[in-house]
Write a protein that holds these residues in place. Sequence first.
Motif, short mmCIF file in Angstrom:
data_model
loop_
_atom_site.label_atom_id
_atom_site.label_comp_id
_atom_site.label_asym_id
_atom_site.label_seq_id
_atom_site.Cartn_x
_atom_site.Cartn_y
_atom_site.Cartn_z
N LEU A 339 8.71 -17.96 32.51
CA LEU A 339 8.70 -16.49 32.43
C LEU A 339 8.38 -16.06 30.99
N HIS A 340 8.96 -16.77 30.03
CA HIS A 340 8.75 -16.45 28.62
C HIS A 340 7.26 -16.56 28.26
N SER A 341 6.61 -17.64 28.74
CA SER A 341 5.18 -17.84 28.44
C SER A 341 4.32 -16.79 29.15
N TYR A 342 4.73 -16.42 30.35
CA TYR A 342 3.93 -15.46 31.12
C TYR A 342 4.11 -14.03 30.60
N CYS A 343 5.36 -13.69 30.24
CA CYS A 343 5.69 -12.30 29.97
C CYS A 343 5.96 -11.98 28.50
N ASN A 344 6.96 -12.67 27.91
CA ASN A 344 7.42 -12.29 26.57
C ASN A 344 6.43 -12.64 25.47
N ARG A 345 5.86 -13.86 25.52
CA ARG A 345 4.96 -14.26 24.43
C ARG A 345 3.74 -13.35 24.36
N PRO A 346 3.02 -13.13 25.48
CA PRO A 346 1.85 -12.25 25.39
C PRO A 346 2.22 -10.76 25.43
N ARG A 347 3.51 -10.44 25.55
CA ARG A 347 3.98 -9.05 25.65
C ARG A 347 3.32 -8.31 26.83
N ARG A 348 3.34 -8.97 27.99
CA ARG A 348 2.76 -8.38 29.20
C ARG A 348 3.65 -7.25 29.70
N THR A 349 3.05 -6.12 30.08
CA THR A 349 3.85 -4.96 30.50
C THR A 349 4.19 -5.02 31.99
N ALA A 350 5.18 -4.24 32.39
CA ALA A 350 5.56 -4.18 33.82
C ALA A 350 4.38 -3.73 34.67
N LEU A 351 3.60 -2.79 34.15
CA LEU A 351 2.42 -2.29 34.89
C LEU A 351 1.41 -3.42 35.10
N GLU A 352 1.22 -4.26 34.08
CA GLU A 352 0.29 -5.40 34.21
C GLU A 352 0.82 -6.43 35.19
N ARG A 402 0.19 -1.62 16.75
CA ARG A 402 -0.94 -2.13 17.53
C ARG A 402 -1.20 -3.56 17.08
N TYR A 403 -1.26 -4.50 18.03
CA TYR A 403 -1.50 -5.90 17.64
C TYR A 403 -2.12 -6.65 18.81
N LYS A 404 -2.69 -7.83 18.50
CA LYS A 404 -3.35 -8.63 19.53
C LYS A 404 -2.43 -9.76 19.99
N THR A 405 -2.48 -10.04 21.29
CA THR A 405 -1.89 -11.28 21.83
C THR A 405 -3.00 -11.93 22.65
N LYS A 406 -2.65 -12.89 23.49
CA LYS A 406 -3.72 -13.50 24.30
C LYS A 406 -4.20 -12.55 25.41
N MET A 407 -3.51 -11.44 25.60
CA MET A 407 -3.93 -10.44 26.59
C MET A 407 -5.24 -9.79 26.12
N TYR A 408 -6.08 -9.41 27.06
CA TYR A 408 -7.38 -8.83 26.73
C TYR A 408 -7.22 -7.51 25.95
N LYS A 409 -6.31 -6.65 26.44
CA LYS A 409 -6.11 -5.36 25.77
C LYS A 409 -5.12 -5.51 24.60
N PRO A 410 -5.38 -4.84 23.47
CA PRO A 410 -4.40 -4.90 22.37
C PRO A 410 -3.07 -4.31 22.84
N ARG A 411 -1.98 -4.82 22.29
CA ARG A 411 -0.64 -4.28 22.61
C ARG A 411 -0.40 -3.05 21.75
N LYS A 412 0.28 -2.07 22.32
CA LYS A 412 0.54 -0.83 21.58
C LYS A 412 2.02 -0.47 21.65
N GLY A 413 2.55 0.09 20.57
CA GLY A 413 3.92 0.60 20.58
C GLY A 413 3.95 1.90 21.37
N LEU A 414 4.86 2.01 22.33
CA LEU A 414 4.88 3.19 23.21
C LEU A 414 5.06 4.48 22.41
N CYS A 415 6.10 4.54 21.57
CA CYS A 415 6.42 5.80 20.91
C CYS A 415 5.42 6.14 19.81
N SER A 416 5.06 5.15 18.97
CA SER A 416 4.16 5.45 17.86
C SER A 416 2.77 5.85 18.37
#
Length: 594
Positions: A339-352, A402-416
């Motif tokens: 789960l950690h490799s699938y979700c937490n490391r790439p910061r995958r969102t619930a929507l994804e 805003r930062y990159k993980t292995k996910m195609y879309k850059p990760r973004k902070g919700l509030c900022s």
Amino acid sequence: MSKPTLRVLYGSQTGTAQDTAQRIARQAQRRQLQVQVLPLDAYNVANLISESLVVFVCSTTGQGDPPDNMKNFWRFIFKKSLPVGSLTRLDCAVLGLGDSSYPKFNFVAKKLHKRLLQLGASVLLPVGLADDQHDLGSDAVIDPWLTSLWDKVLALYPALAAVVPLREDEPLPPTYTFHFLDNVNVNADDRLRIPTEPSVPSQSCPFPSRLVSNSRVTDVSHFQDVRLIEFDITGSNIVFAAGDVVMMHPCNAPEDVQQFCQLLRLDPEARFTLRATDSTAVPARLPQPCTVRHLVESYLDISAVPRRSFFELLSTFATNELEREKLVEFSSAAGQEELHSYCNRPRRTALEVLTDFPHTTAELKVDYLLDLFPEIQPRSFSIASSLQAHPHRLQILVAVVRYKTKMYKPRKGLCSTWLASLDPSQGEVYVPLWVKKGTLKFPVEKDTPVIMVGPGTGVAPFRSALQERTAEGKTANVLFFGCRSESKDFYFRSEWEEMMKVGHLTLFTAFSRDQEEKVYVQHRVRENAELLWDLIANKGACFYIAGNAKQMPASVCDALKEAFHQEGNVSAEDAEQMLTAMERSGRFQSETWS
């Protein structure tokens, strides 16, 4: 003995303790137990003397402080007037959620456990000390702790042993049911319920504050977008001092709201009322009736990295065998590394995650939305201005995440990201907000010098302090500011220069990337050992650190202890004790975030 009613009472700052409390409640429901889950401050603490079974789940915030939603309970439980044997009828257990990289690791849970024993409660098992720093996260402690808890409860209530628990793959009833309405008008003003009588804004009643300006303060060529954002708080009854923080609930991005509604085949304009299936109160933040759009945009945390409980609940809807297997694995103790490799490391969102499990998402029933998605938690920002310098205004300094993980879309902070998107030139924009006391306190005495170390956006509370102090004629101010480059991210440069010109500020800067070797604030602290020793040892100065919790605070502390050792001719051990004594007396304070 008959079956007891279990109360699960939690103190949660970011929602993790709440999520764990709800997980315990689901396990109780599967064992056919009557259960009630409440934040500690929503529970009538006077009833504790007549309870038979309570589980407390508490996180620790700041410098060993209780979360906001258990502060009243905390004051009550530590009253000296409480009789020693007042909780002799109570069987209870305490589970703490913490992070061992902080000095006051799980302080609240340890202290509560001790206090319950003092008051005569029977504690069923040792206090659970979950640690975010563990390789498997807090579940490494929570899982075995819960197994022991249920063993103890079964031993106490033999009648429960005869109960056949519900299977893990059977969905429990939803907490709320949705009742859709035909063309009922929802007043648009429901979103910003403007309080009728003047009260101090709070989480349950924030003040709709007009956004005055939203300007980028880093050079356009700089990798990071940092904003100075100003709000108009006229007529709000909001007052704040240097060191205080402003709180707000962010909104999900319009494209995420649209995608979510399409995935779940929901009409964003559909209106509904919520009814609780038991004694749970309907969330106060949701207007009744409410539109689907408002629920998804302002309430459901669809862009956060989902917790294990999300997969647990999702798995109960899966009819597709492959998807079900994967979801069950992610929900199990053995599948946490996966789960950690699938979700937490790439910061995958619930929507994804929902898009990755299309068959299961198609089976999702709307009634379970509030069980599946946690509520968007409020975000806090150090206030970067002073009411003396900017009456009726409140300013914050925000780095857009805003930062990159292995996910195609850059990760973004919700509030900022949400704040950065608000444009007051396109029409009036209102942000509901409230203020709370911060942890930093500045000296009242006029002559006490103040030394502040605030690299990057860590300088925000010190700008507030400097504006406030100079307005009050307090001129003994030293600031250490660090950033990458003098030309790109030197925040408030002209203001500091103005203060230096009139003798209200001594400034030391560290521009880490402007020369071959990197120079940080701790280097500047070390270079100015003589001045610092004089201010602290001879003039009673207070010392403050604010900023990112990675290496900076520890490095600055080391540099300060070196200054004591070198200039004061004290041993390394005595230097350490001096710093500890300063911390105890409030002369050394830090506010750091990860």
